[in-house]
Design a protein around this motif. Structure first.
Motif, short mmCIF file in Angstrom:
data_model
loop_
_atom_site.label_atom_id
_atom_site.label_comp_id
_atom_site.label_asym_id
_atom_site.label_seq_id
_atom_site.Cartn_x
_atom_site.Cartn_y
_atom_site.Cartn_z
N ILE A 294 -60.45 -26.96 -35.32
CA ILE A 294 -61.53 -26.71 -35.05
C ILE A 294 -62.11 -26.51 -33.58
CG2 ILE A 294 -64.18 -26.79 -35.40
CD1 ILE A 294 -63.63 -27.86 -38.13
N VAL A 295 -62.61 -25.52 -32.91
CA VAL A 295 -62.83 -25.67 -31.54
C VAL A 295 -64.40 -25.62 -31.48
CG1 VAL A 295 -62.83 -24.74 -29.21
CG2 VAL A 295 -60.79 -24.63 -30.71
N ILE A 296 -64.98 -26.42 -30.61
CA ILE A 296 -66.56 -26.39 -30.40
C ILE A 296 -66.87 -26.31 -29.12
CG2 ILE A 296 -67.11 -27.75 -32.21
CD1 ILE A 296 -67.65 -30.14 -30.51
N LEU A 297 -67.81 -25.26 -28.80
CA LEU A 297 -68.23 -25.14 -27.39
C LEU A 297 -69.76 -25.26 -27.14
CD1 LEU A 297 -66.35 -21.69 -26.54
CD2 LEU A 297 -65.97 -24.01 -25.99
N PRO A 298 -70.15 -26.45 -27.23
CA PRO A 298 -71.54 -26.60 -27.26
C PRO A 298 -72.53 -26.70 -25.95
CG PRO A 298 -70.49 -28.63 -27.27
CD PRO A 298 -69.40 -27.53 -27.03
N SER A 299 -72.15 -25.49 -25.21
CA SER A 299 -72.60 -25.37 -23.84
C SER A 299 -74.05 -25.09 -23.88
CB SER A 299 -71.91 -24.15 -23.08
OG SER A 299 -72.33 -23.83 -21.81
N ARG A 300 -74.62 -25.74 -22.80
CA ARG A 300 -76.34 -25.39 -22.71
C ARG A 300 -76.42 -24.23 -21.93
NH1 ARG A 300 -75.75 -31.23 -22.50
NH2 ARG A 300 -77.36 -32.10 -24.20
N GLY A 301 -75.39 -23.59 -21.23
CA GLY A 301 -75.91 -22.31 -20.43
C GLY A 301 -74.44 -21.73 -20.32
N GLU A 302 -74.49 -20.41 -20.56
CA GLU A 302 -73.15 -19.65 -20.39
C GLU A 302 -73.72 -18.19 -20.00
OE1 GLU A 302 -70.08 -20.47 -20.08
OE2 GLU A 302 -69.92 -22.30 -20.90
N ASN A 303 -73.05 -17.46 -19.18
CA ASN A 303 -73.26 -16.07 -18.75
C ASN A 303 -72.72 -15.23 -19.74
OD1 ASN A 303 -74.71 -14.48 -17.21
ND2 ASN A 303 -73.28 -14.46 -15.32
N PHE A 304 -71.15 -15.57 -19.92
CA PHE A 304 -70.48 -14.97 -20.98
C PHE A 304 -69.07 -15.80 -20.90
CE2 PHE A 304 -67.43 -11.98 -23.43
CZ PHE A 304 -68.47 -11.69 -24.53
N SER A 305 -68.76 -16.39 -21.90
CA SER A 305 -67.53 -17.31 -22.22
C SER A 305 -66.03 -16.67 -22.25
CB SER A 305 -67.85 -18.25 -23.21
OG SER A 305 -66.79 -19.18 -23.43
N LEU A 306 -65.38 -16.88 -21.17
CA LEU A 306 -64.16 -16.56 -21.16
C LEU A 306 -63.27 -17.41 -22.33
CD1 LEU A 306 -62.18 -14.61 -19.93
CD2 LEU A 306 -61.49 -16.22 -18.28
N ALA A 307 -63.74 -18.69 -22.31
CA ALA A 307 -62.90 -19.89 -23.04
C ALA A 307 -63.17 -19.60 -24.65
CB ALA A 307 -63.82 -21.12 -22.77
N ALA A 308 -64.39 -18.80 -25.06
CA ALA A 308 -64.66 -18.52 -26.32
C ALA A 308 -63.74 -17.40 -26.78
CB ALA A 308 -66.11 -17.85 -26.44
N LEU A 309 -63.49 -16.38 -25.75
CA LEU A 309 -62.64 -15.24 -25.92
C LEU A 309 -61.17 -15.68 -26.19
CD1 LEU A 309 -63.60 -12.52 -23.38
CD2 LEU A 309 -64.64 -12.99 -25.63
N GLU A 310 -60.74 -16.70 -25.26
CA GLU A 310 -59.68 -16.96 -25.61
C GLU A 310 -59.32 -18.10 -27.13
OE1 GLU A 310 -58.70 -17.72 -20.88
OE2 GLU A 310 -59.12 -19.19 -22.00
N MET A 311 -60.09 -18.66 -27.35
CA MET A 311 -59.93 -19.44 -28.42
C MET A 311 -60.23 -18.75 -29.72
SD MET A 311 -59.33 -22.46 -27.70
CE MET A 311 -58.74 -21.45 -26.15
N MET A 312 -60.92 -17.60 -29.90
CA MET A 312 -60.97 -16.64 -31.06
C MET A 312 -59.68 -16.00 -30.95
SD MET A 312 -65.06 -15.44 -30.65
CE MET A 312 -64.85 -14.51 -32.31
N SER A 313 -59.05 -15.35 -29.78
CA SER A 313 -58.02 -14.83 -29.86
C SER A 313 -56.87 -15.74 -30.34
CB SER A 313 -57.63 -14.17 -28.37
OG SER A 313 -56.39 -13.46 -28.42
N LEU A 314 -56.88 -16.83 -30.07
CA LEU A 314 -56.00 -17.80 -30.88
C LEU A 314 -56.24 -18.14 -32.30
CD1 LEU A 314 -55.39 -20.69 -28.15
CD2 LEU A 314 -53.93 -18.83 -28.76
N SER A 315 -57.15 -17.29 -32.83
CA SER A 315 -57.37 -17.58 -34.43
C SER A 315 -57.95 -18.92 -34.48
CB SER A 315 -56.32 -17.12 -35.33
OG SER A 315 -55.52 -16.10 -34.87
N LYS A 316 -58.81 -19.29 -33.75
CA LYS A 316 -59.53 -20.50 -33.82
C LYS A 316 -61.06 -20.75 -34.65
CE LYS A 316 -55.86 -22.96 -33.03
NZ LYS A 316 -55.40 -23.68 -33.91
N PRO A 317 -61.19 -21.07 -35.65
CA PRO A 317 -62.63 -21.38 -36.08
C PRO A 317 -63.51 -21.90 -34.80
CG PRO A 317 -61.10 -22.26 -37.46
CD PRO A 317 -60.44 -21.95 -36.38
N LEU A 318 -64.44 -21.23 -34.41
CA LEU A 318 -65.17 -21.73 -33.20
C LEU A 318 -66.35 -21.84 -33.55
CD1 LEU A 318 -64.97 -21.88 -29.97
CD2 LEU A 318 -65.65 -19.40 -29.99
#
Length: 401
Positions: A294-318
């Motif tokens: 599992i990957v978690i991104l509990p950020s308090r502020g994001e414009n748009f997350s490149l990290a989220a795109l990368e983790m979803m592309s890796l087929s990770k439950p986010l």
């Protein structure tokens, strides 16, 4: 087309570690080169360096101004001595003027015919650029944005420099609809183009030869308050109440906030349940994040997350915090999870740990979302279209003048 990126950061092993913006510029630059364009990257660093990065011509010149003892003394004195304080901001402006001067010198010495310059919105790098070459500002996330909407604290001069640079500019790319809405309000902008970040989905594919670590929770990003590192620890504490083998892995730059996190871990006697992997290069990220259950991104502020795109592309439950930019990407319980509280993070983690069928559906839908809507080819095409429009508009205005 001859394209130049003016930047404070660029992702490369020979340069200081960078954030998402540096990774984005590195990836986009290489893609533009592959499309047959000539791409230059220019910035100022502690020492001069030139890199040919798969065809991208990367140049960072030595920051002679901020390292000059006379300048440093003047900056220090004007900040501390009350009757000299009026000279403080003009001295700071010299750094931005120096960047513009060094860029012009770089273009002139190398006899470059640059068609367009792209830069990021934070730090106001474009403030003293002249209008000879059209400039595009891509709004990855500026200090004003985080100061006004997420209560992050920055020096007033940083906010002012950014505002002046953005108000002077004419061409804007926004990385999300949320970013567009906020920046238009902040800076009274009338027009911009939304172009979502895109990634290389062929590259960001799970490594099949890497075994997933059972009951592992991975946090991807700087170990900071802004990115929610403390929230990740709070989630782990609750998860350990029903799954004693769970672990938390931090993958990203260590910061001063590490001390705060480690104190929390010691207080709760769970230091042995957390691993700090530190900053990793792109290929290492793919390999190590492939191990995550599992990957978690509990950020308090994001414009748009490149990290989220990368983790979803890796087929990770986010599992992400409930902020607008994540909501543009994730449909809750379909291709990932949006959490409003510690308990909602825990509930989603428990579901993934205990229901493999539900987990598999999330993994499939996550990657499908990125492949169909946030792939690199779409980003490159839309960016080139915008560049061409900006160049044409610039020439038309020159002719009118």
């Amino acid at each position: 087309m001859n394209i130049l990126f003016l930047t404070k950061e660029y992702y490369h092993e020979k340069l200081p570690s960078s954030g998402g913006t540096g990774s984005f510029i590195s990836s986009l630059s290489k893609s533009l080169v592959n499309e047959g364009h000539t791409v230059f990257v220019f910035g100022v660093e502690k020492k001069s360096i030139y890199i040919d990065d798969f065809g991208v011509k990367v140049t960072f010149v030595k920051d002679t101004l901020s390292r000059n003892p006379i300048y440093k003394l003047a900056r220090s004195i004007t900040k501390k001595v009350p009757f000299l304080r009026k000279y403080y901001l003009p001295i700071l402006r010299m750094e931005l003027k120096k960047i513009a001067s060094e860029l012009n010198k770089f273009i002139s010495i190398n006899n470059l015919q640059i068609d367009i310059i792209e830069t990021h919105d934070f730090e106001g790098l474009s403030l003293y650029l002249d209008n000879k070459i059209p400039v595009v500002i891509r709004c990855h996330g500026n200090y004003n944005f985080f100061h006004n909407y997420f209560n992050f604290k920055f020096a007033k001069y940083k906010l002012d420099f950014e505002r002046e640079a953005i108000e002077k500019a004419k061409n804007f790319i926004m990385v999300s609809k949320y970013s567009q809405s906020i920046n238009h309000k902040l800076f009274n902008l009338e027009k911009s183009q939304v172009i979502y970040n895109g990634i290389d989905t062929d590259k960001f594919r799970i490594s099949e030869d890497v075994a997933i670590i059972p009951k592992s929770i991975f946090f991807f990003g700087n170990v900071s308050y802004e990115k929610g590192a403390d929230i990740a620890v709070s989630v782990l504490i609750e998860v350990l109440k029903f799954e004693t083998t769970a672990t938390l892995n931090f993958v990203g730059r260590n910061t001063n906030y590490n001390n705060t996190i480690e104190n929390i871990l010691i207080e709760n006697n769970i230091l042995n349940k957390v691993i700090f992997h530190g900053f990793k290069l792109s290929d290492e990220i793919i390999k190590i994040m492939s191990k995550a259950e599992i990957v978690i991104l509990p950020s308090r502020g994001e414009n748009f997350s490149l990290a989220a795109l990368e983790m979803m592309s890796l087929s990770k439950p986010l599992i992400c915090s409930n902020i607008p930019s994540f909501s543009e990407l994730i449909i809750n319980s379909e291709n990932g999870f949006i959490a409003n509280s510690i308990q909602e993070y825990v509930n989603a983690i428990r579901l993934i740990f205990e229901n493999k069928e539900a987990s598999k559906d999330i993994e499939i839908n996550a990657r499908k979302t990125i492949v169909e809507k946030f792939n690199k080819n779409k980003l490159v095409k839309e960016t080139l279209d915008y560049y061409n429009d900006a160049i044409i508009n610039h020439k038309n205005k020159e002719n009118e003048a």
